[in-house]
Design a protein around this motif. Structure first.
Motif, PDB file in Angstrom:
ATOM      1  N   UNK A  27       0.840  -1.095   0.025  1.00  0.00           N
ATOM      2  CA  UNK A  27       0.025   0.159   0.006  1.00  0.00           C
ATOM      3  C   UNK A  27       0.773   1.290   0.172  1.00  0.00           C
ATOM      4  N   UNK A  28       1.929   1.234   0.690  1.00  0.00           N
ATOM      5  CA  UNK A  28       2.886   2.365   1.000  1.00  0.00           C
ATOM      6  C   UNK A  28       3.706   2.695  -0.431  1.00  0.00           C
ATOM      7  N   UNK A  29       3.811   1.702  -1.227  1.00  0.00           N
ATOM      8  CA  UNK A  29       4.432   1.779  -2.476  1.00  0.00           C
ATOM      9  C   UNK A  29       3.808   2.523  -3.478  1.00  0.00           C
ATOM     10  N   UNK A  30       2.461   2.389  -3.411  1.00  0.00           N
ATOM     11  CA  UNK A  30       1.622   3.417  -4.170  1.00  0.00           C
ATOM     12  C   UNK A  30       1.354   4.909  -3.948  1.00  0.00           C
ATOM     13  N   UNK A  31       2.046   5.247  -2.779  1.00  0.00           N
ATOM     14  CA  UNK A  31       2.161   6.491  -2.304  1.00  0.00           C
ATOM     15  C   UNK A  31       0.958   6.973  -1.788  1.00  0.00           C
ATOM     16  N   UNK A  84      -2.277   5.237  -9.086  1.00  0.00           N
ATOM     17  CA  UNK A  84      -3.005   3.904  -9.276  1.00  0.00           C
ATOM     18  C   UNK A  84      -2.387   2.324  -9.049  1.00  0.00           C
ATOM     19  N   UNK A  85      -3.181   1.673  -8.774  1.00  0.00           N
ATOM     20  CA  UNK A  85      -2.662   0.264  -8.532  1.00  0.00           C
ATOM     21  C   UNK A  85      -2.290  -0.483 -10.133  1.00  0.00           C
ATOM     22  N   UNK A  86      -1.266  -1.192 -10.229  1.00  0.00           N
ATOM     23  CA  UNK A  86      -0.792  -1.561 -11.218  1.00  0.00           C
ATOM     24  C   UNK A  86      -1.846  -2.618 -11.807  1.00  0.00           C
TER      25      UNK A  86
END
Length: 97
Positions: A24-28, A81-83
């Motif tokens: 979740x944190x990797x999405x900013x 956005x999510x990948x």
């Protein structure tokens, strides 16, 4: 924006916390607290209306940063956005020009 576009109700950037989620944190995560955007948030909870911020460079006896809990209105959103969600512009749109 749907409910799936919102980050979790509570999230922490500290790997020792049970509310830490690296994916979740990797999405900013963007945070607005009392109407102002904040970039120094260590942890937040939207439903309870608080954030935790580091208290300068001060650390506790275990080397963890000291934090201050601030209460107020908290808004959170994903910065990316999510990948694989298809939010990226398609090539057909750029070739039509």
């Amino acid at each position: 924006m749907t409910d799936t576009d919102l980050p979790p109700d509570r999230l922490s950037s500290n790997p020792r916390s049970p509310f830490f989620d690296e994916d979740t944190l990797s999405r900013g995560i963007g945070i607005r607290f009392k109407g102002a955007e904040r970039t120094d948030v260590e942890e937040y909870c939207r439903s309870e209306g608080w954030i935790r911020v580091a208290l300068g460079k001060k650390v506790d006896r275990h080397g963890q940063p000291l934090t201050l809990k601030l209460s107020g209105e908290v808004e959170a959103w994903f910065e990316r956005p999510a990948e694989g969600t298809g939010d990226a512009p398609s090539q057909d749109a750029s070739e039509a020009g």
